[in-house]
Design a protein around this motif. Structure first.
Motif, PDB file in Angstrom:
ATOM      1  N   ALA A  70     154.057  -8.601 -63.617  1.00 45.39           N
ATOM      2  CA  ALA A  70     154.006  -7.618 -64.696  1.00 45.39           C
ATOM      3  C   ALA A  70     154.523  -6.257 -64.239  1.00 45.39           C
ATOM      4  O   ALA A  70     154.586  -5.967 -63.036  1.00 45.39           O
ATOM      5  CB  ALA A  70     152.566  -7.475 -65.204  1.00 45.39           C
ATOM      6  N   ASP A  71     154.877  -5.428 -65.203  1.00 48.14           N
ATOM      7  CA  ASP A  71     155.227  -4.047 -64.895  1.00 48.14           C
ATOM      8  C   ASP A  71     154.082  -3.384 -64.138  1.00 48.14           C
ATOM      9  O   ASP A  71     152.905  -3.603 -64.445  1.00 48.14           O
ATOM     10  CB  ASP A  71     155.478  -3.266 -66.185  1.00 48.14           C
ATOM     11  CG  ASP A  71     156.713  -3.728 -66.939  1.00 48.14           C
ATOM     12  OD1 ASP A  71     157.456  -4.560 -66.403  1.00 48.14           O
ATOM     13  OD2 ASP A  71     156.925  -3.247 -68.069  1.00 48.14           O
ATOM     14  N   GLY A  72     154.424  -2.555 -63.129  1.00 49.06           N
ATOM     15  CA  GLY A  72     153.415  -1.828 -62.377  1.00 49.06           C
ATOM     16  C   GLY A  72     152.807  -2.587 -61.225  1.00 49.06           C
ATOM     17  O   GLY A  72     151.911  -2.074 -60.545  1.00 49.06           O
ATOM     18  N   GLN A 125     164.207 -11.096 -64.040  1.00 47.74           N
ATOM     19  CA  GLN A 125     162.942 -11.201 -64.773  1.00 47.74           C
ATOM     20  C   GLN A 125     162.613  -9.921 -65.524  1.00 47.74           C
ATOM     21  O   GLN A 125     162.038  -9.952 -66.613  1.00 47.74           O
ATOM     22  CB  GLN A 125     161.820 -11.571 -63.783  1.00 47.74           C
ATOM     23  CG  GLN A 125     160.502 -11.934 -64.416  1.00 47.74           C
ATOM     24  CD  GLN A 125     159.485 -10.790 -64.311  1.00 47.74           C
ATOM     25  OE1 GLN A 125     159.847  -9.630 -64.133  1.00 47.74           O
ATOM     26  NE2 GLN A 125     158.220 -11.128 -64.432  1.00 47.74           N
ATOM     27  N   GLY A 126     162.926  -8.771 -64.933  1.00 48.53           N
ATOM     28  CA  GLY A 126     162.819  -7.513 -65.669  1.00 48.53           C
ATOM     29  C   GLY A 126     161.608  -6.642 -65.410  1.00 48.53           C
ATOM     30  O   GLY A 126     161.478  -5.578 -66.031  1.00 48.53           O
ATOM     31  N   ALA A 127     160.683  -7.036 -64.527  1.00 51.52           N
ATOM     32  CA  ALA A 127     159.502  -6.202 -64.263  1.00 51.52           C
ATOM     33  C   ALA A 127     159.936  -4.822 -63.757  1.00 51.52           C
ATOM     34  O   ALA A 127     160.866  -4.696 -62.964  1.00 51.52           O
ATOM     35  CB  ALA A 127     158.593  -6.881 -63.250  1.00 51.52           C
ATOM     36  N   ARG A 128     159.206  -3.777 -64.194  1.00 50.05           N
ATOM     37  CA  ARG A 128     159.581  -2.403 -63.874  1.00 50.05           C
ATOM     38  C   ARG A 128     158.397  -1.675 -63.224  1.00 50.05           C
ATOM     39  O   ARG A 128     157.288  -2.184 -63.155  1.00 50.05           O
ATOM     40  CB  ARG A 128     160.020  -1.647 -65.123  1.00 50.05           C
ATOM     41  CG  ARG A 128     161.043  -2.394 -65.984  1.00 50.05           C
ATOM     42  CD  ARG A 128     161.559  -1.548 -67.121  1.00 50.05           C
ATOM     43  NE  ARG A 128     162.453  -0.512 -66.613  1.00 50.05           N
ATOM     44  CZ  ARG A 128     163.754  -0.686 -66.417  1.00 50.05           C
ATOM     45  NH1 ARG A 128     164.319  -1.848 -66.676  1.00 50.05           N
ATOM     46  NH2 ARG A 128     164.493   0.300 -65.963  1.00 50.05           N
ATOM     47  N   ASP A 129     158.663  -0.436 -62.779  1.00 52.75           N
ATOM     48  CA  ASP A 129     157.621   0.436 -62.194  1.00 52.75           C
ATOM     49  C   ASP A 129     156.882  -0.266 -61.057  1.00 52.75           C
ATOM     50  O   ASP A 129     155.656  -0.166 -60.930  1.00 52.75           O
ATOM     51  CB  ASP A 129     156.627   0.902 -63.272  1.00 52.75           C
ATOM     52  CG  ASP A 129     157.295   1.728 -64.355  1.00 52.75           C
ATOM     53  OD1 ASP A 129     158.188   2.527 -64.021  1.00 52.75           O
ATOM     54  OD2 ASP A 129     156.930   1.582 -65.538  1.00 52.75           O
ATOM     55  N   LEU A 130     157.643  -0.929 -60.220  1.00 53.39           N
ATOM     56  CA  LEU A 130     157.058  -1.702 -59.132  1.00 53.39           C
ATOM     57  C   LEU A 130     156.817  -0.828 -57.910  1.00 53.39           C
ATOM     58  O   LEU A 130     157.603   0.079 -57.614  1.00 53.39           O
ATOM     59  CB  LEU A 130     157.987  -2.859 -58.755  1.00 53.39           C
ATOM     60  CG  LEU A 130     158.324  -3.851 -59.866  1.00 53.39           C
ATOM     61  CD1 LEU A 130     159.391  -4.828 -59.400  1.00 53.39           C
ATOM     62  CD2 LEU A 130     157.079  -4.590 -60.332  1.00 53.39           C
ATOM     63  N   ARG A 153     164.074  -0.442 -60.877  1.00 50.95           N
ATOM     64  CA  ARG A 153     162.827  -1.182 -61.098  1.00 50.95           C
ATOM     65  C   ARG A 153     161.696  -0.711 -60.189  1.00 50.95           C
ATOM     66  O   ARG A 153     160.557  -1.131 -60.352  1.00 50.95           O
ATOM     67  CB  ARG A 153     163.059  -2.680 -60.858  1.00 50.95           C
ATOM     68  CG  ARG A 153     164.163  -3.269 -61.705  1.00 50.95           C
ATOM     69  CD  ARG A 153     163.829  -3.248 -63.184  1.00 50.95           C
ATOM     70  NE  ARG A 153     164.963  -3.710 -63.967  1.00 50.95           N
ATOM     71  CZ  ARG A 153     165.325  -4.987 -64.073  1.00 50.95           C
ATOM     72  NH1 ARG A 153     164.659  -5.918 -63.418  1.00 50.95           N
ATOM     73  NH2 ARG A 153     166.358  -5.309 -64.822  1.00 50.95           N
ATOM     74  N   CYS A 172     159.307   2.219 -58.487  1.00 51.08           N
ATOM     75  CA  CYS A 172     158.828   3.597 -58.635  1.00 51.08           C
ATOM     76  C   CYS A 172     158.294   4.163 -57.322  1.00 51.08           C
ATOM     77  O   CYS A 172     158.217   5.382 -57.157  1.00 51.08           O
ATOM     78  CB  CYS A 172     157.767   3.691 -59.721  1.00 51.08           C
ATOM     79  SG  CYS A 172     156.219   2.814 -59.365  1.00 51.08           S
TER      80      CYS A 172
END
Length: 229
Positions: free
Chosen positions: A17-19, A43-48, A70, A72
């Motif tokens: 998931a994001d984060g 897959q596209g998950a962000r704020d990793l 992607r 942070c």
């Protein structure tokens, strides 16, 4: 019947998931799970938040993940080198936070998470900016800094061989951070070049026992990495 193999990297990474906080194995390109990173980009998950020895090389692998915006935050020991231009650009632009951790301390903080150690003292970084705000203590004739474990939601690692139970064997320098990361994460995903039959891996050669591994993906050698322009 225990079978931790997944049909594809995409299926194995689908629930990230994001984060999320991810540990990514490797020392530069040695032992880096490039195919899993490529699948994570897709897959596209962000704020990793990423835990790794360095901050990416050239245009592939972890560097491509950073280039795709992607990440942070990154915790690493060696963020700048001749080909870390994607991290350099993102950091100077204020798009990514850095927690600099000495290499031995990074390895021990990850190992401590897997071993259930609450904290430990190390002389590394005492008297430097890296120790600012941290608890220190004099033990014997040396000064020490208190460091805490690094935990992660996921670990993405690479092994040379695995069986369906998740027992892992590494190839030479590819071992590096992978074993300690496998033990420190809530869920460990492995890419491997070879899937062995049960009993084929000698107990003497198994470095990471399957109890630390949740998902195994067979990746054929020579798959081209994703490149971010």
């Amino acid at each position: 019947m225990i079978d931790k193999t997944y049909a594809s990297a995409e299926a194995a990474l689908a629930d990230i998931a994001d984060g999320a906080t991810l540990m990514i194995g490797g020392f530069g390109n040695a032992g880096m799970p490039a195919a899993l990173i490529d699948a994570l980009i897709a897959q596209g998950a962000r704020d990793l938040t990423i835990v790794n020895n360095n901050a990416g090389n050239a245009d592939t692998g972890l560097a491509a993940l950073i280039a795709a915006k992607r990440v942070c935050k990154i915790l690493c020991s060696f963020p700048r080198q001749a080909d870390s231009w994607h991290f350099d650009r993102a950091y100077r632009a204020g798009e990514i936070d850095l927690e600099l951790v000495p290499q031995g301390t990074l390895a021990e903080r990850i190992r401590a998470a897997g071993a259930g150690i609450g904290a430990f003292y190390t002389p590394t970084a005492f008297g430097t900016l890296l120790a600012d705000g941290k608890e220190t203590r004099r033990i014997g004739d040396r000064d020490y800094v208190l460091e805490y474990p690094i935990h992660a939601d996921y670990a993405l690692i690479k092994a040379d061989r695995a069986d369906r139970w998740g027992n892992l064997v590494y190839r030479d320098a590819g071992r590096n951070f992978n074993p300690v990361m496998a033990a420190a994460a809530q869920l460990t995903i492995v890419q491997t070049q070879h899937v062995a039959e049960l009993g084929e891996l000698s107990p003497e050669s198994i470095v990471t026992p399957g109890i630390y591994v949740d998902r195994v993906v067979h990746i054929e050698c020579g798959d081209p990495p994703i490149k971010i322009e």
